[in-house]
Enzyme design. Structure first.
Site, mmCIF file in Angstrom:
data_model
loop_
_atom_site.group_PDB
_atom_site.id
_atom_site.type_symbol
_atom_site.label_atom_id
_atom_site.label_comp_id
_atom_site.label_asym_id
_atom_site.label_seq_id
_atom_site.Cartn_x
_atom_site.Cartn_y
_atom_site.Cartn_z
ATOM 1 N N PRO A 356 0.754 -1.127 -0.018
ATOM 2 C CA PRO A 356 -0.142 0.172 0.079
ATOM 3 C C PRO A 356 0.860 1.279 -0.067
ATOM 4 O O PRO A 356 1.484 1.496 1.091
ATOM 5 C CB PRO A 356 -0.798 -0.118 1.314
ATOM 6 C CG PRO A 356 -0.155 -1.116 2.287
ATOM 7 C CD PRO A 356 0.879 -1.924 1.452
ATOM 8 N N ASP A 530 5.759 2.514 2.366
ATOM 9 C CA ASP A 530 4.817 1.248 2.631
ATOM 10 C C ASP A 530 3.955 1.562 3.906
ATOM 11 O O ASP A 530 4.321 1.681 4.966
ATOM 12 C CB ASP A 530 5.826 0.006 2.856
ATOM 13 C CG ASP A 530 4.725 -1.122 3.148
ATOM 14 O OD1 ASP A 530 3.961 -1.136 3.331
ATOM 15 O OD2 ASP A 530 5.579 -2.331 2.832
ATOM 16 N N HIS A 531 2.583 1.875 3.511
ATOM 17 C CA HIS A 531 1.782 2.157 4.996
ATOM 18 C C HIS A 531 1.624 1.325 5.823
ATOM 19 O O HIS A 531 0.884 1.629 6.797
ATOM 20 C CB HIS A 531 0.405 2.833 4.304
ATOM 21 C CG HIS A 531 -0.136 3.973 5.160
ATOM 22 N ND1 HIS A 531 0.082 3.971 6.450
ATOM 23 C CD2 HIS A 531 -1.070 4.855 4.694
ATOM 24 C CE1 HIS A 531 -0.515 5.176 6.918
ATOM 25 N NE2 HIS A 531 -1.131 5.561 5.732
ATOM 26 N N ARG A 532 2.066 0.084 5.603
ATOM 27 C CA ARG A 532 1.983 -1.070 6.675
ATOM 28 C C ARG A 532 2.942 -0.771 7.652
ATOM 29 O O ARG A 532 2.547 -1.171 8.794
ATOM 30 C CB ARG A 532 2.093 -2.324 5.983
ATOM 31 C CG ARG A 532 1.130 -2.899 4.889
ATOM 32 C CD ARG A 532 1.429 -3.972 4.339
ATOM 33 N NE ARG A 532 2.721 -4.084 3.562
ATOM 34 C CZ ARG A 532 3.255 -5.022 2.801
ATOM 35 N NH1 ARG A 532 2.721 -6.197 2.779
ATOM 36 N NH2 ARG A 532 4.398 -4.789 2.085
#
Ligand code: CAO
Length: 558
Positions: A356, A530-532
């Site tokens: 994401p 990386d939004h994780r």
């Protein structure tokens, strides 16, 4: 009138035993000189072995999984007596797929036409197995009374370096077995006797010819690079030509699979590192890939993709790619994608789909830094050092990674691996495609050293001469399009890294200084993360800090 000729593995440099990973011809096929017969693979390279003769394949002496080396018989070919088997005519060097690495012909010995011979009780002996001498039999695969085929594996032998199966030279019924597990065998050792009426071949005197192995860009693993094995075997260095670099962890865990299986996996978007191979030595087979995809498809949607410990992204349900006959609308030309584009494309696709991404855009005032850079370049002109904006960016990014360690990390399942080293990759545009050389230990280097190193690496990249090591281990990547143009863009994260910085062209921006608008040299910064792993606030802070450093490098001291 025709003759049977053995086609052998030519000189493949100082590559020792290599695995046969792909058979490209079958018994009954009509082959031409230079046609690729098999693909062999060592731990770092693969190459197709071309035929020295034209004719009809009458017997295959190797199979996938066999180890071969210079002199191993690949197959028997029936050639017409007009064929050039007794001449010393060099075989035309096949076209190297990497334009920058022309391949010089290599002298080899290729057997002369074999003499047909009929059976009865025939001794099957150990053929020429190269430098293998007194190797141990670790497996006997046939028993007295068995009916065996030509090329059927009879025994497995193992040295300290490799193991190989010894195939039968004849078909028939085994009437006596002369070896057992634990025996030491060498070329000429009697393995067994068969009762046969089959026609076979006898060992001929060698004839000098020249064969050049066809060298093809190699996928070191499905996620990484394309490499052309250098036939400068004194260095034995592969010359990667493309795309997103391996992390150290990825490199240690290279999936063991043939190029065709890798290709198959890429087409399906399958990450080979997620698959346990069922083949010999855990080699991943096409069936393993199919089984993996079936299993992934049977997983309910929403049951994946969040932790990096995922299945392929099953749950993605998209329409088929539109198939359109564009020629209906006007003239067209169809051009296959380069191998490198296909490899990097598959990586980019996976990264884009599975990570994401969010991109934080910011700008830095580099008015003073640019003036400083120009000044330094004048001072260092005689020393030949060119201070680039990229070198300052690398230095500044290292400082940011120290301040925000989660940017210097990789996802490993539900764990975050925080790296305590600072290896910074930079995207380099080359005639062969995109590559990402890595400046290792950038924290321990001066801006001047980084500038020199990036210039060297960029040159090696453009010449297609980067070694795999020079593209591995990256923690964070910078993609600078500043020399070309653009305002902002969304760089795709170079997995398993968790962020990438895109840099666009600097421009003069009118900035209000309280009294008037003042022109300030401003550089656009596009940080994809990386939004994780990284929150939006952290990304904004990273970019703000980076901009502060670029505006005033003294802040790095604080
Ligand atoms: N703003 C304005 N000018 C810039 C600039 C910026 N942000 N960055 C570089 N420039 C200038 C340089 O100063 C240089 O000018 P001079 O020749 O007058 O000194 C000129 O642009 C050319 O620079 P460069 O880009 O060739 O050199 P570099 O050291 O800045 O970058 C490298 C090296 C390897 C990063 C670059 O050559 C390259 O390949 N860039 C493309 C990367 C890429 O393809 N990214 C996309 C990846 S995703 O598809």
């Amino acid at each position: 009138m025709s003759q049977i000729v053995q086609v052998k593995v030519p000189d493949i440099g100082d590559l020792d035993e290599v695995d046969v990973i792909e058979m490209m011809v079958n018994v009954g096929d009509t082959i031409s000189v230079d046609q690729s017969l098999i693909t062999v693979e060592s731990d770092k390279a693969s190459m197709e072995i071309p035929s020295s003769h034209a004719g009809k394949v009458v017997a295959l002496n190797v199979k996938v999984g066999d180890k071969v080396r210079k002199g191993s018989v690949i197959l028997d070919v029936e050639v017409s007596d007009t064929a050039s088997v007794t001449t010393e005519k060099p075989v035309q060097a096949p076209e190297s797929k990497q334009e920058t690495s022309p391949v010089a012909p290599t002298a080899v010995s290729t057997p002369a036409p074999a003499v047909a011979q009929t059976g009865g009780i025939v001794d099957v002996v150990v053929p020429d197995i190269g430098d293998f001498d007194a190797v141990e039999v670790i497996e006997v695969m046939v028993a007295v009374g068995d009916t065996i085929k030509e090329e059927q594996s009879l025994i497995t032998v193992e040295s300290d370096k490799a193991s190989m199966e010894i195939p039968s030279s004849h078909a028939g019924k085994v009437v006596a077995l002369s070896v057992k597990v634990g025996d030491k065998i060498s070329k000429g050792t009697l393995i067994l006797q068969v009762e046969t009426n089959a026609v076979s071949t006898a060992a001929p005197a060698p004839v000098k010819t020249e064969v050049t192995p066809k060298v093809e860009p190699t996928v070191v693993n499905d996620t990484v690079v394309s490499a052309t094995p250098s036939l400068d075997t004194s260095t034995r260095r592969a010359s990667p030509t493309a795309a997103y670099a391996l992390s150290a962890a990825e490199f240690r865990n290279l999936p063991y699979a043939s190029p065709s299986v890798r290709r198959f996996a890429r087409e399906l978007g399958v990450d080979l590192t997620q698959i346990k191979g069922s083949g010999r030595k855990n080699r991943i087979t096409a069936d393993d890939v199919r089984a993996f995809v079936k299993a992934a498809l049977s997983v309910a949607p929403n049951n994946n993709v969040n932790t990096g410990n995922t299945n392929v992204g099953g749950g993605l349900s998209v329409l088929d790619w539109p198939k359109i006959d564009f020629s209906k609308f006007g003239p067209i030309e169809t051009k296959p994608l380069s191998r490198i584009k296909k490899i990097s494309g598959a990586n980019l696709h996976r990264n884009w789909v599975m990570i994401p991404h969010v991109t934080n855009n910011d700008e830095a005032d580099i008015t003073e830094l640019e003036a400083f850079r120009v000044k330094l370049n004048k001072e260092y002109e005689k020393a030949g050092v060119k201070f680039t904006m990229l070198a300052f960016l690398i230095k500044a990014v290292v400082q940011c990674l120290k301040k925000f360690p989660e940017f210097n990390a990789s996802l490993d399942g539900d764990n975050l691996v925080l790296k305590q080293f600072y290896h910074i990759g930079f995207a380099a545009d080359t005639p062969n495609g995109l590559v990402v050389p890595v400046v290792h230990d950038a924290d321990k280097k001066t801006v001047s050293e980084i500038a020199t190193e990036t210039a060297e690496l960029a040159k090696l990249a453009r010449d297609g001469k980067l070694s795999p090591a020079q593209m591995q281990g990256g923690c964070f990547t910078i993609s600078s399009l500043g020399g070309i143009g653009g305002t902002h863009f969304t760089p795709i994260i170079n997995a398993p890294e968790v962020a990438i910085l895109g840099v666009s062209r600097s421009y003069q921006k009118p900035v209000w200084n309280g009294h008037t608008f003042e022109p300030r040299l401003t550089i656009p910064l596009s940080l994809s993360y990386d939004h994780r792993v990284i929150d939006g606030a952290a990304a904004a802070r990273f970019n703000v800090y980076l901009a502060q450093l670029l505006s005033d490098f003294r802040r790095a001291l604080i």
